[in-house]
Scaffold this motif. Structure first.
Motif, mmCIF file in Angstrom:
data_model
loop_
_atom_site.group_PDB
_atom_site.id
_atom_site.type_symbol
_atom_site.label_atom_id
_atom_site.label_comp_id
_atom_site.label_asym_id
_atom_site.label_seq_id
_atom_site.Cartn_x
_atom_site.Cartn_y
_atom_site.Cartn_z
ATOM 1 N N SER A 177 59.177 57.818 -16.836
ATOM 2 C CA SER A 177 57.856 57.972 -16.214
ATOM 3 C C SER A 177 56.755 57.582 -17.189
ATOM 4 O O SER A 177 56.918 57.690 -18.412
ATOM 5 C CB SER A 177 57.668 59.429 -15.773
ATOM 6 N N ALA A 178 55.648 57.142 -16.640
ATOM 7 C CA ALA A 178 54.483 56.804 -17.465
ATOM 8 C C ALA A 178 53.672 58.034 -17.831
ATOM 9 O O ALA A 178 52.802 57.980 -18.706
ATOM 10 C CB ALA A 178 53.597 55.808 -16.722
ATOM 11 N N THR A 179 53.985 59.173 -17.163
ATOM 12 C CA THR A 179 53.140 60.361 -17.363
ATOM 13 C C THR A 179 53.923 61.636 -17.664
ATOM 14 O O THR A 179 53.341 62.618 -18.130
ATOM 15 C CB THR A 179 52.298 60.622 -16.094
ATOM 16 N N GLN A 180 55.227 61.648 -17.413
ATOM 17 C CA GLN A 180 56.001 62.874 -17.595
ATOM 18 C C GLN A 180 57.129 62.668 -18.597
ATOM 19 O O GLN A 180 57.690 61.578 -18.710
ATOM 20 C CB GLN A 180 56.583 63.341 -16.256
ATOM 21 N N THR A 181 57.492 63.739 -19.289
ATOM 22 C CA THR A 181 58.603 63.701 -20.246
ATOM 23 C C THR A 181 59.941 63.695 -19.511
ATOM 24 O O THR A 181 60.136 64.445 -18.551
ATOM 25 C CB THR A 181 58.546 64.921 -21.183
ATOM 26 N N THR A 182 60.846 62.829 -19.939
ATOM 27 C CA THR A 182 62.194 62.790 -19.358
ATOM 28 C C THR A 182 63.210 62.782 -20.492
ATOM 29 O O THR A 182 62.952 62.280 -21.581
ATOM 30 C CB THR A 182 62.394 61.543 -18.472
ATOM 31 N N ALA A 183 64.385 63.351 -20.227
ATOM 32 C CA ALA A 183 65.436 63.475 -21.236
ATOM 33 C C ALA A 183 66.593 62.545 -20.903
ATOM 34 O O ALA A 183 66.956 62.383 -19.734
ATOM 35 C CB ALA A 183 65.925 64.919 -21.311
ATOM 36 N N HIS A 184 67.199 61.953 -21.937
ATOM 37 C CA HIS A 184 68.259 60.965 -21.731
ATOM 38 C C HIS A 184 69.358 61.128 -22.783
ATOM 39 O O HIS A 184 69.069 61.437 -23.952
ATOM 40 C CB HIS A 184 67.674 59.553 -21.801
ATOM 41 N N ASP A 185 70.581 60.911 -22.355
ATOM 42 C CA ASP A 185 71.734 61.080 -23.232
ATOM 43 C C ASP A 185 71.621 60.197 -24.480
ATOM 44 O O ASP A 185 71.395 58.988 -24.377
ATOM 45 C CB ASP A 185 73.022 60.731 -22.481
ATOM 46 N N ASN A 186 71.778 60.818 -25.637
ATOM 47 C CA ASN A 186 71.747 60.082 -26.892
ATOM 48 C C ASN A 186 73.025 60.334 -27.690
ATOM 49 O O ASN A 186 73.055 60.165 -28.906
ATOM 50 C CB ASN A 186 70.521 60.503 -27.718
ATOM 51 N N MET A 224 74.436 51.006 -27.843
ATOM 52 C CA MET A 224 73.236 51.800 -27.588
ATOM 53 C C MET A 224 73.571 52.980 -26.681
ATOM 54 O O MET A 224 74.519 52.934 -25.898
ATOM 55 C CB MET A 224 72.126 50.946 -26.976
ATOM 56 N N SER A 225 72.773 54.027 -26.809
ATOM 57 C CA SER A 225 72.891 55.174 -25.915
ATOM 58 C C SER A 225 71.971 54.964 -24.714
ATOM 59 O O SER A 225 71.160 54.027 -24.687
ATOM 60 C CB SER A 225 72.488 56.453 -26.645
ATOM 61 N N LYS A 226 72.055 55.861 -23.739
ATOM 62 C CA LYS A 226 71.138 55.768 -22.609
ATOM 63 C C LYS A 226 69.698 56.012 -23.071
ATOM 64 O O LYS A 226 68.756 55.440 -22.503
ATOM 65 C CB LYS A 226 71.528 56.771 -21.520
ATOM 66 N N TYR A 227 69.526 56.825 -24.096
ATOM 67 C CA TYR A 227 68.190 57.029 -24.656
ATOM 68 C C TYR A 227 67.662 55.726 -25.251
ATOM 69 O O TYR A 227 66.492 55.366 -25.042
ATOM 70 C CB TYR A 227 68.244 58.123 -25.724
#
Length: 289
Positions: A177-186, A224-227
């Motif tokens: 998102s351009a405005t919200q924090t999102t979490a991604h597998d690293n 690379m990870s999804k992050y």
């Protein structure tokens, strides 16, 4: 001209296989409920329909790309997963062997546990989830029926999509998102590979059918990870990377291997190599989807 039958021709990989191979071969593409002309509808669970189709079209080779490929769906729908990924594959292998048709079975890097990469084609499989287990069982069945049959192991795939959610790679663009924090597998290391490079490789192998048989690995080598992928997508889309949060521990319901890097030693011996720079390839996908 060789005649190639293709299952799963409506999917992400299948569409590109059809588009690529039809330039050099006579291709008979099949799908299930999404198939429209020139593709044929074929229920792989209907064994008589499969027999009738093979008798009618008599292909020289069959690429079996149809599968349930989402690990979490496999865990939740084990009977359907085994029916498509294992039983249908074994039946195709048997029927192709009886008709001297070379079967090319699309498998996965998830047949490995991800503990000792990179994996050669001869490495011992040890899948961690039902998806990987179903593919390993299918591999064993396919190879047992004919020495002409081939296993093609591939990593996570991306390419021209009908919607971004179609690929485990491009779906990330719908999550950031351009405005919200999102979490991604690293945690898990991936090697995203473009479906067109898979198609080019299979085209080259089909042009030299004497080299078919046994196991092949096809994979790009950009780890690379999804992050990491999310950071690249944020850069492409103009989103702030500061809103991306890395998850350094596994968080999905179905167990995933840590690093299943595939060593493509057989293809190197044949001088077959296709790849592309991930960010540039992804940019063309995201900006046109």
């Amino acid at each position: 001209m060789q005649k190639i039958m293709l299952t799963g021709a409506t999917g992400l990989l299948g569409r590109t296989l059809y588009k690529t191979l039809v330039k050099d071969f006579e291709v008979v593409g099949t799908g299930f409920n999404r198939a429209t002309p020139p593709l044929y509808q074929l229920d792989l669970g209907n064994q008589q329909a499969v027999i009738d189709f093979l008798e009618q079209h008599q292909p020289d080779a069959l690429i079996h790309a149809a599968a349930e490929r989402k690990p979490d769906v496999c865990e939740n729908e084990p009977e359907q997963t085994i029916a498509l990924n294992v039983a249908a594959s074994e039946f195709l292998a048997k029927q192709c062997a009886q008709r001297d048709i070379a079967l090319i079975f699309i498998s996965t890097d998830y047949v490995f546990d991800g503990k000792t990469p990179p994996y050669l084609e001869s490495a011992q499989a040890n899948p961690l989830n039902l998806y990987g287990q179903s593919k390993q069982r299918a591999e064993q069945a396919v190879l047992a029926h004919s020495t002409r049959h081939s296993i093609i192991r591939v990593p996570v795939l991306y390419g021209d999509v009908s919607e971004l959610a179609e690929s485990a790679v491009s779906v990330i663009a719908t999550q950031i998102s351009a405005t919200q924090t999102t979490a991604h597998d690293n945690w898990a290391v991936r090697y995203p590979t473009h479906v067109e490079d898979i198609a080019f490789t299979l085209r080259d192998l089909l042009k030299r059918p004497e080299n078919l048989g046994g196991i092949f690995h096809i994979s790009d080598n950009q780890a690379m990870s999804k992050y990491d992928m999310a950071c690249i997508m944020a850069d492409i889309l103009g989103y702030p990377q500061s809103l991306l949060e890395p998850l350094d521990e596994p968080s999905q319901s179905a167990a995933r291997p840590h690093d299943c890097a595939l060593a493509d030693s057989r293809l190197k011996q044949l001088g077959i190599a296709h790849g592309r720079e991930f960010k540039e390839a992804l940019k063309s996908i995201l900006l046109t989807a």
